[in-house]
Design an enzyme around this catalytic site. Structure first.
Site, PDB file in Angstrom:
ATOM      1  N   GLU A  17       0.719  -1.086   0.092  1.00 14.95           N
ATOM      2  CA  GLU A  17       0.044   0.049  -0.010  1.00 14.95           C
ATOM      3  C   GLU A  17       0.853   1.188   0.061  1.00 14.95           C
ATOM      4  O   GLU A  17       2.134   1.220   0.374  1.00 14.95           O
ATOM      5  CB  GLU A  17      -0.980   0.030   1.320  1.00 14.95           C
ATOM      6  N   ASN A 153     -10.993   5.290   1.822  1.00 15.90           N
ATOM      7  CA  ASN A 153      -9.969   4.811   0.760  1.00 15.90           C
ATOM      8  C   ASN A 153     -10.072   5.817  -0.460  1.00 15.90           C
ATOM      9  O   ASN A 153     -10.998   6.856  -0.179  1.00 15.90           O
ATOM     10  CB  ASN A 153      -9.991   3.722  -0.057  1.00 15.90           C
ATOM     11  N   ASP A 205      -9.987   1.460  -4.922  1.00 23.08           N
ATOM     12  CA  ASP A 205      -9.205   1.571  -3.352  1.00 23.08           C
ATOM     13  C   ASP A 205      -8.296   2.869  -3.554  1.00 23.08           C
ATOM     14  O   ASP A 205      -8.813   3.973  -3.696  1.00 23.08           O
ATOM     15  CB  ASP A 205      -8.132   0.420  -3.752  1.00 23.08           C
TER      16      ASP A 205
END
Length: 300
Positions: A17, A153, A205
């Protein structure tokens, strides 16, 4: 749209991430949340190194005083990577979550160097809307500015700093909203639905903004990155060899490379290259991004 896609190093991540390009260092940082690791790639030497973190580290931003600011499980902290694999972690602010089993998730600095980060319940199967959105600025950590998120997100900010984008990637929501920001950079008025991601492949995302004001977002579970115009219309989609892209960020000397972190799924997804699950991918999408603004995060 098919592009040449490269793989950044041999490492694979559980929950890759928050790719973050440092213009000053000409280096890329990113995290592996569940492995409790911070990673760095130096573009000049090609060297890749990592540091262990005391809690799950989910999101990072550059820090004007040096190092990074990060959102972990129970706190925001200044992160100072040292030679030899040591990571100095200096607490900035602690957070009392509304229920157990929570952590920070997506986070990003706005155009004035204020760090925004959302929280979530780690067990997504619970579908708990306990997630909240915080901001770190010169006054310290704010009270929650928004709540009701299951999996916040997609944080991104327009080039002029007047618009904030945020999504909820939980399968029961899959929406991207935007808020107009006032002179103090705070949301004013109601949220506007920017994109209903149930109409496009993948859950929304992590995201980034390019020089044209277009919004790039990873379509998790669908192996795609989408580019939406400022009017919310889909401009194009890029197919990836992995099923779970998690967040994208522009970088490279000309800010014309798109770095895409990814997650290793519980089981390989048909039609994708399982050997690349959890990799960081690099591609040149034909446009440029915006340099990330460092945050001022002095330690008391």
């Amino acid at each position: 749209m098919a592009l040449n896609i490269e793989v950044l190093g041999p490492q694979r991540h559980q929950v890759g991430e928050s790719p973050l390009w440092s213009v000053a260092e000409q280096a890329l940082y990113w995290v592996d949340i569940d492995a409790c690791r911070l990673w760095r790639w130096d573009a000049a030497s090609g060297r890749i190194e990592h540091w262990s973190t005391p809690e799950r580290l989910a999101c990072i931003a550059l820090r004007t005083e040096g190092g990074l600011i990060g959102g972990l499980e129970t706190q925001l902290a200044a992160l100072l990577p040292q030679p030899g694999g040591e990571l100095q972690t200096l607490p900035l602010a602690s957070v009392t979550h509304p229920q157990p089993g929570m952590r920070f998730n997506d986070g990003r600095a706005d155009r004035d160097g204020r760090f925004w980060a959302g929280t979530m319940v780690r067990n997504m199967a619970l579908a708990s809307p306990a997630g909240q959105l915080y901001r770190w600025d010169s006054h310290g950590l704010s009270a929650p500015l928004m709540d009701g998120f299951i999996t916040p997100n997609g944080l991104a900010f327009s080039a002029d700093g007047r618009m904030m984008y945020i999504s909820d990637s939980h399968p029961s929501v899959q929406a991207i909203w935007r808020y107009r920001l006032d002179a103090d950079g705070l949301p004013r008025g109601g949220r506007e639905l920017f994109v209903d991601m149930t109409q496009h492949p993948g859950r929304p995302d992590g995201a980034a903004i390019d020089v044209d004001g277009c919004y790039w977002i990873c379509g998790n579970d669908a192996g795609q990155v989408h580019r939406f115009r400022p009017d919310g219309k889909l401009d194009r989609s890029i197919a990836l060899p992995i099923s779970k892209p998690s967040m994208c960020s522009f970088g490279g000397p000309q800010l014309d490379q798109l770095f895409v972190a990814s997650i290793t799924p519980a089981k390989p997804a048909p039609g994708f290259d399982a050997s690349l699950d959890g990799a960081v991918l690099v591609l040149s999408p034909g446009t440029q991004g915006l340099a990330e603004r460092p945050c001022s995060a002095p330690v008391a």
